[in-house]
Design a protein around this motif. Structure first.
Motif, PDB file in Angstrom:
ATOM      1  N   TRP A   1      -5.525  -0.020  -7.365  1.00 59.48           N
ATOM      2  CA  TRP A   1      -7.008   0.228  -7.770  1.00 59.48           C
ATOM      3  C   TRP A   1      -7.948   0.807  -6.631  1.00 59.48           C
ATOM      4  O   TRP A   1      -8.578   2.047  -7.005  1.00 59.48           O
ATOM      5  N   LEU A   2      -7.435   0.862  -5.529  1.00 62.09           N
ATOM      6  CA  LEU A   2      -8.217   1.474  -4.497  1.00 62.09           C
ATOM      7  C   LEU A   2      -7.685   3.025  -4.720  1.00 62.09           C
ATOM      8  O   LEU A   2      -8.764   3.914  -4.155  1.00 62.09           O
ATOM      9  N   MET A   3      -6.652   3.450  -4.976  1.00 64.69           N
ATOM     10  CA  MET A   3      -6.170   4.743  -5.432  1.00 64.69           C
ATOM     11  C   MET A   3      -6.814   5.201  -6.802  1.00 64.69           C
ATOM     12  O   MET A   3      -6.445   6.160  -7.269  1.00 64.69           O
ATOM     13  N   GLY A   4      -7.730   4.426  -7.373  1.00 63.75           N
ATOM     14  CA  GLY A   4      -8.230   4.735  -8.497  1.00 63.75           C
ATOM     15  C   GLY A   4      -7.359   4.826  -9.960  1.00 63.75           C
ATOM     16  O   GLY A   4      -7.689   5.394 -10.925  1.00 63.75           O
ATOM     17  N   ALA A   5      -6.581   4.122  -9.959  1.00 64.26           N
ATOM     18  CA  ALA A   5      -5.722   3.711 -11.146  1.00 64.26           C
ATOM     19  C   ALA A   5      -6.533   3.492 -12.504  1.00 64.26           C
ATOM     20  O   ALA A   5      -7.662   2.724 -12.227  1.00 64.26           O
ATOM     21  N   GLY A   6      -6.205   3.719 -13.764  1.00 63.59           N
ATOM     22  CA  GLY A   6      -6.792   3.348 -14.655  1.00 63.59           C
ATOM     23  C   GLY A   6      -6.477   2.192 -15.434  1.00 63.59           C
ATOM     24  O   GLY A   6      -7.490   1.442 -15.857  1.00 63.59           O
ATOM     25  N   ARG A   7      -5.097   1.792 -15.525  1.00 67.06           N
ATOM     26  CA  ARG A   7      -4.879   0.590 -15.694  1.00 67.06           C
ATOM     27  C   ARG A   7      -3.901   0.283 -14.668  1.00 67.06           C
ATOM     28  O   ARG A   7      -2.883   0.981 -14.147  1.00 67.06           O
TER      29      ARG A   7
ATOM     30  N   ILE B   1      -0.271   8.054  -7.055  1.00 67.42           N
ATOM     31  CA  ILE B   1      -1.113   7.501  -8.060  1.00 67.42           C
ATOM     32  C   ILE B   1      -2.510   8.408  -7.990  1.00 67.42           C
ATOM     33  O   ILE B   1      -2.953   8.649  -6.925  1.00 67.42           O
ATOM     34  N   ALA B   2      -2.699   9.040  -9.182  1.00 67.13           N
ATOM     35  CA  ALA B   2      -3.614  10.024  -9.519  1.00 67.13           C
ATOM     36  C   ALA B   2      -4.823   9.027 -10.185  1.00 67.13           C
ATOM     37  O   ALA B   2      -4.509   8.250 -10.874  1.00 67.13           O
ATOM     38  N   GLN B   3      -5.999   9.511 -10.187  1.00 64.02           N
ATOM     39  CA  GLN B   3      -7.174   8.989 -10.692  1.00 64.02           C
ATOM     40  C   GLN B   3      -6.937   8.754 -12.405  1.00 64.02           C
ATOM     41  O   GLN B   3      -6.652   9.573 -13.082  1.00 64.02           O
TER      42      GLN B   3
ATOM     43  N   GLU C   1       1.111   4.283  -2.666  1.00 66.03           N
ATOM     44  CA  GLU C   1       1.192   5.687  -2.083  1.00 66.03           C
ATOM     45  C   GLU C   1       2.394   6.398  -2.414  1.00 66.03           C
ATOM     46  O   GLU C   1       1.941   7.656  -2.897  1.00 66.03           O
TER      47      GLU C   1
ATOM     48  N   TYR D   1       0.902  -1.171   0.102  1.00 67.76           N
ATOM     49  CA  TYR D   1      -0.043   0.156   0.025  1.00 67.76           C
ATOM     50  C   TYR D   1       1.015   1.236   0.008  1.00 67.76           C
ATOM     51  O   TYR D   1       0.658   2.265  -0.801  1.00 67.76           O
TER      52      TYR D   1
ATOM     53  N   ARG E   1     -12.789  -4.897   0.779  1.00 67.51           N
ATOM     54  CA  ARG E   1     -11.973  -4.208  -0.257  1.00 67.51           C
ATOM     55  C   ARG E   1     -10.878  -5.229  -0.574  1.00 67.51           C
ATOM     56  O   ARG E   1     -10.444  -5.470  -1.962  1.00 67.51           O
TER      57      ARG E   1
ATOM     58  N   ALA F   1      -6.351  -9.984  -8.958  1.00 67.99           N
ATOM     59  CA  ALA F   1      -6.231  -8.476  -8.894  1.00 67.99           C
ATOM     60  C   ALA F   1      -6.841  -7.860 -10.065  1.00 67.99           C
ATOM     61  O   ALA F   1      -6.749  -6.571 -10.235  1.00 67.99           O
TER      62      ALA F   1
ATOM     63  N   HIS G   1     -10.171  -1.578   5.191  1.00 70.42           N
ATOM     64  CA  HIS G   1     -10.280  -2.306   3.920  1.00 70.42           C
ATOM     65  C   HIS G   1     -10.703  -3.841   3.954  1.00 70.42           C
ATOM     66  O   HIS G   1     -11.327  -4.319   3.285  1.00 70.42           O
TER      67      HIS G   1
END
Lengths: 383, 151
Positions: A198-204, A175-177, A171, A167, A343, A222, A338
């Motif tokens: 993914w929790l942090m909103g990754a696109g890929r 990572i931005a969305q 962090e 995690y 999650r 995952a 989580h």
């Protein structure tokens, strides 16, 4: 008591040792109920970490029941179920006060580099680890977290290291969305780093490894895209990643492999000749693959004295490089929530369980990546 | 003509693949439990990396000095910490080399070179029986090969 002991490279035995005792008023002695074998234990097992002494007991991921309590301990009592961070931290020094428990100034007599760590050579202070029936836990009011009544040992075992480590890596990648995140290594830390991304909103999220069974597990566990590096055009992982990302490169690259990476003959040979500490191939590829002005995170373990890393590329591309041992304590409550919310299901990655006596076999299986092994866990005592 | 068709087909195929990839990505997000739960940087426990100084707990175990057991690793460049490890004290020839190694500061390569040598010595001196068996087997093997070569 019985404990796993190191005899030499790729050679461990379960032997009798004296029981641990209270050596400081703030200690407790724990009866170990679960102790995981970590990927970083394999660096010790292979004799790659300096000052790994014959007779040492490994194990920095464990949970158990408090058996004996030192006179200065105020928050724990006999019979409490706890999970213990791998860092041994005082909670009050300059670094702990600022949240950096992994570099606590008051637990390692060997150097000014990191805190004490359970069962991780004498360069981290010379503490025995938890792959044993009992273990001494210093600063018991600071590190251990009581296990909530509604959770079992395996629900929270990985809060001791690999889940917070992964995690924190995500962090540190800021990572931005929508970001594309590449993770080198589909081992337990790589899997949890993917979950965290993914929790942090990754696109890929793209995971790279050389073991097909691990990539298959990563896709199922995952929901990530994968690259089998031997299939990636004569080991051209960097080229493949660029092609997958409009020739720009991933926004964030995470090295979850460390000093025993495959894929480069130069790194392998210089590692074997002890001209560098192991092989830093994953970190090299991470720096080469990441987009300009991107983030590279190193959480794979590297030892002293140095490694071959392309500093010119790092500088010219304007890369932000972050690396750290995890400040576990800081992440435990957040990640517990989580887990409770469903999650993250950490125990789903456990593929092998065995009694303490099976430890040498489990080390072999894990090191040789046989039998679909993702994460082995020892059961030294019944709950 | 054929080349042009192939090129168009190729472009169409790539567009289709990109579209599928986009669909797959979208599908992934909707199916991932907890996606975006920590998207806000404020939700992340390690941001900012350094927080305002505060003790983690009220107890101050660091104020008491461990007196039971001798530190199994010690460097003249470090103070003795309030707690220390006592796992495997330095012993034998490997122990001498380790003591020598820790006289060098932790930023000098010679410390790690000496520790690596000590590790090899340790394995030999503290596994005498298996090492003798291994050396004996090796010697027999060499003698056997020599005998075969001479025949």
């Amino acid at each position: 008591m019985k404990a796993l002991t190191y005899r030499g490279p790729s050679w461990v035995k379960v032997m009798s040792k004296p029981d641990p005792r209270i050596e400081h008023p703030g200690d407790v002695v724990l009866r170990v109920v679960r102790a995981a074998i970590c990927g970083s234990d394999l660096h010790l097992y292979h004799g790659l970490v300096p000052d790994t002494r014959v007779g040492s007991t490994f194990g920095h991921e464990f949970a158990g029941v408090v058996e004996e309590v030192g006179p200065a301990v105020t928050t724990l009592k006999r019979g409490d179920r706890v999970v213990v961070p791998f860092n041994i931290s005082c909670g009050a020094c300059f670094f702990c006060q600022r949240g950096f428990t992994s570099v606590c100034d008051r637990s390692n007599t060997a150097n000014e580099i990191l805190s004490g760590v359970y069962g991780y050579s004498h360069t981290t202070g010379g503490y025995d680890g938890g792959q044993a029936e009992y273990v001494r836990v210093p600063y018991a009011d600071v590190g251990p977290m009581k296990i909530p009544d509604d959770m079992d040992y395996e629900d929270v075992l990985f809060l001791s290291d690999i889940l917070p480590t992964a995690y924190q890596a995500a962090e540190m990648g800021s990572i931005a969305q929508g970001d594309t995140v590449a993770i080198f290594g589909a081992g337990p830390v790589g899997l949890f780093a993917a979950k965290s991304a993914w929790l942090m909103g990754a696109g890929r999220v793209i995971v790279i490894d050389k073991e097909a069974y691990r990539l298959e597990f990563a896709r199922a566990y995952a929901r990530v895209e994968t690259i089998h590096y031997e299939d990636a055009g004569r080991h051209d992982v960097v080229g493949r990643l660029r092609k997958m990302t409009e020739n720009r490169g991933p926004d964030v690259c995470i090295d979850a492999v460390g000093c025993e990476a495959s894929g480069s003959l130069l790194h392998k040979l210089t590692g074997l000749a002890r001209l560098q500490a192991g092989a830093a191939t994953a970190l090299l590829w991470a720096v080469q693959a990441v987009r300009r002005a991107g983030h590279v995170v190193a959480i794979g373990v590297y030892g002293p004295p140095w490694n071959l890393v392309p500093l010119g590329e790092l500088m010219n591309k304007g890369i932000t490089l972050r690396a750290a041992q995890c400040n576990v304590k800081r992440y435990m409550p957040h990640l517990l929530e989580h887990i409770r919310a469903g999650r993250i299901d950490p125990k789903a990655i456990i593929t092998h369980r065995g009694p303490l006596d099976a430890a040498p076999d489990l080390y072999r299986t894990f090191a040789r990546k046989r039998d679909g092994c993702i994460k082995p866990v020892l059961v030294p005592n019944a709950a | 003509m054929t080349g042009s068709t192939t090129h168009e087909e190729h472009a169409a195929h790539e567009e289709h693949a990109a579209h599928e990839e986009q669909e797959e990505t979208t599908m992934q997000h909707s199916e991932i439990i907890g996606w975006g739960a920590d998207a806000s940087f404020d939700a992340r426990p390690g941001v900012p990396a350094a927080h305002a100084p505060r003790p983690i707990v009220d107890a101050r175990p660091d104020r008491l000095q461990q007196v039971i057991g001798r530190p199994s690793v010690w460097s003249p460049h470090r103070p003795i910490t309030p707690v220390y490890g006592t796992a495997i004290p330095p012993r034998g020839l490997s122990g001498l080399i380790r003591r020598l190694a820790y006289r060098a500061p932790d930023y000098k390569a010679r410390r790690y070179v000496l520790l690596t040598i000590a590790d090899q010595v340790d394995v030999i001196e503290h596994n005498p029986l298996p090492m003798m068996v291994f050396a004996g087997a090796l010697a027999l093997g060499v003698l056997g090969v020599r005998a075969l070569v001479r025949r």
